[in-house]
Scaffold this motif. Structure first.
Motif, mmCIF file in Angstrom:
data_model
loop_
_atom_site.group_PDB
_atom_site.id
_atom_site.type_symbol
_atom_site.label_atom_id
_atom_site.label_comp_id
_atom_site.label_asym_id
_atom_site.label_seq_id
_atom_site.Cartn_x
_atom_site.Cartn_y
_atom_site.Cartn_z
ATOM 1 N N ASN A 1 0.829 -1.209 0.000
ATOM 2 C CA ASN A 1 0.000 0.000 0.000
ATOM 3 C C ASN A 1 0.864 1.259 0.000
ATOM 4 O O ASN A 1 0.576 2.226 -0.719
ATOM 5 N N GLY A 2 1.921 1.237 0.779
ATOM 6 C CA GLY A 2 2.809 2.395 0.839
ATOM 7 C C GLY A 2 3.502 2.676 -0.482
ATOM 8 O O GLY A 2 3.679 3.838 -0.863
ATOM 9 N N VAL A 3 3.868 1.628 -1.187
ATOM 10 C CA VAL A 3 4.521 1.807 -2.484
ATOM 11 C C VAL A 3 3.540 2.378 -3.507
ATOM 12 O O VAL A 3 3.885 3.275 -4.287
ATOM 13 N N VAL A 4 2.303 1.883 -3.514
ATOM 14 C CA VAL A 4 1.297 2.442 -4.420
ATOM 15 C C VAL A 4 1.100 3.926 -4.132
ATOM 16 O O VAL A 4 1.078 4.760 -5.053
ATOM 17 N N ARG A 5 0.960 4.261 -2.874
ATOM 18 C CA ARG A 5 0.735 5.657 -2.487
ATOM 19 C C ARG A 5 1.908 6.543 -2.886
ATOM 20 O O ARG A 5 1.716 7.647 -3.422
ATOM 21 N N ALA A 6 3.133 6.063 -2.654
ATOM 22 C CA ALA A 6 4.314 6.863 -2.984
ATOM 23 C C ALA A 6 4.497 7.019 -4.489
ATOM 24 O O ALA A 6 5.000 8.040 -4.971
ATOM 25 N N ALA A 7 4.081 5.992 -5.248
ATOM 26 C CA ALA A 7 4.260 6.038 -6.701
ATOM 27 C C ALA A 7 3.249 6.948 -7.389
ATOM 28 O O ALA A 7 3.502 7.463 -8.483
ATOM 29 N N LEU A 8 2.114 7.165 -6.752
ATOM 30 C CA LEU A 8 0.991 7.872 -7.373
ATOM 31 C C LEU A 8 1.386 9.175 -8.067
ATOM 32 O O LEU A 8 1.031 9.388 -9.232
ATOM 33 N N PRO A 9 2.122 10.081 -7.413
ATOM 34 C CA PRO A 9 2.423 11.352 -8.088
ATOM 35 C C PRO A 9 3.463 11.244 -9.193
ATOM 36 O O PRO A 9 3.661 12.204 -9.950
ATOM 37 N N HIS A 10 4.115 10.101 -9.323
ATOM 38 C CA HIS A 10 5.194 9.960 -10.307
ATOM 39 C C HIS A 10 4.802 9.162 -11.536
ATOM 40 O O HIS A 10 5.545 9.140 -12.522
ATOM 41 N N LEU A 11 3.657 8.493 -11.509
ATOM 42 C CA LEU A 11 3.280 7.620 -12.616
ATOM 43 C C LEU A 11 2.932 8.417 -13.864
ATOM 44 O O LEU A 11 2.243 9.437 -13.794
ATOM 45 N N SER A 12 3.391 7.933 -14.989
ATOM 46 C CA SER A 12 3.040 8.551 -16.261
ATOM 47 C C SER A 12 1.567 8.294 -16.573
ATOM 48 O O SER A 12 0.894 7.514 -15.883
ATOM 49 N N GLU A 13 1.054 8.920 -17.612
ATOM 50 C CA GLU A 13 -0.377 8.846 -17.914
ATOM 51 C C GLU A 13 -0.860 7.408 -18.064
ATOM 52 O O GLU A 13 -1.958 7.055 -17.630
#
Length: 253
Positions: A118-130
């Motif tokens: 869950n923490g990895v998903v949350r941290a990745a959210l602002p960096h993911l491409s479209e």
């Protein structure tokens, strides 16, 4: 390089849990296909060698540390110039009969397998491409718990509910949950008590929970990278839940 392998060319990928087993193999497979890969895990000796071998970048990470997750995902995104995909494979499988499973063991399993993901998903959210993809490795035993791994099975079941919540609140995200069956050459049994393990194997066989053959590690890794490619290149569809089970072949096949 084949056309299939060209699909990953230039893909900016972070693999969490890459020091050994499935995560290690996923990172190697993706790099072979031309992806730009960052890897994260606790065991830096193994991770650094992997990064050197594939031309990637290694980050030390204990997924029980939420602040470290954010720091490492931010750093990986900075090094790669963004994230097109994140693959989470970190897992612990504490083995004990349920009546012998203490509170610390339950907490450890949930901290890594559930809250870590869950923490990895949350941290990745602002960096993911479209068209970004998050693939989370889980177990195809969810809903069919085995003896001796209650904390593991429960943590993976809770993870499934968390991923459903992510999809419900963020339908724009591509989150792929992959239930993985028994696989060769992983370290899932590392440190297990041999006497207990023998008892558990007997129970698993009796209940039809141990296949005659396991999936090959490289095949599982290639399948996961192919799923990432599929989801990234086809952004109007999400393979939300995929199950990978061993394909049993007869001796004379």
């Amino acid at each position: 390089m084949s056309a299939a392998h060209e699909a990953s060319k230039g893909l900016r990928l972070l693999v969490v849990g890459a020091s050994s087993g499935i995560g290690h193999a996923v990172a190697a497979s993706a790099a072979t296909r031309g992806a730009k890969v960052a890897v994260a895990a606790r065991r830096m000796d193994l991770l650094t060698k992997l990064a050197d071998d594939i031309g990637g970048t290694a980050f030390e990470l204990d997924v029980e540390d939420s602040a470290a997750i954010t720091r490492v995902v931010d750093s990986a995104a900075d090094v790669l110039g963004g994230l097109d995909a994140v693959v989470f494979t970190s897992t612990v499988v504490p083995m004990a009969h349920i009546e012998d499973t203490d509170v610390a063991t339950w907490i450890h399993a949930f901290s890594v397998n559930t809250l870590g993901a869950n923490g990895v998903v949350r941290a990745a959210l602002p960096h993911l491409s479209e068209n970004g993809v998050v693939l989370v490795a889980s177990s195809n035993d969810v809903g069919r718990p085995r003896a001796g791994v209650a904390a593991y099975d429960a943590s993976k079941a809770a993870l499934e509910e968390i991923l459903r919540s992510w999809r419900g609140e963020h339908p724009e995200l591509c989150i792929v949950r992959v239930g993985i069956g028994p696989t060769q050459d992983t370290e899932i049994l590392r440190g297990a008590d041999r006497e207990l393990l023998a008892q558990l194997f007997e129970s698993w066989v009796a209940h039809g929970q141990l296949p005659a053959q396991m999936s090959a590690l490289e095949d599982v890794a290639d399948a996961l990278v192919s799923l990432v490619d599929l989801a990234y290149r086809n952004p109007t569809v999400v393979p939300e839940v995929v199950q990978l089970a061993p394909r049993i072949r007869t001796r004379d096949a």
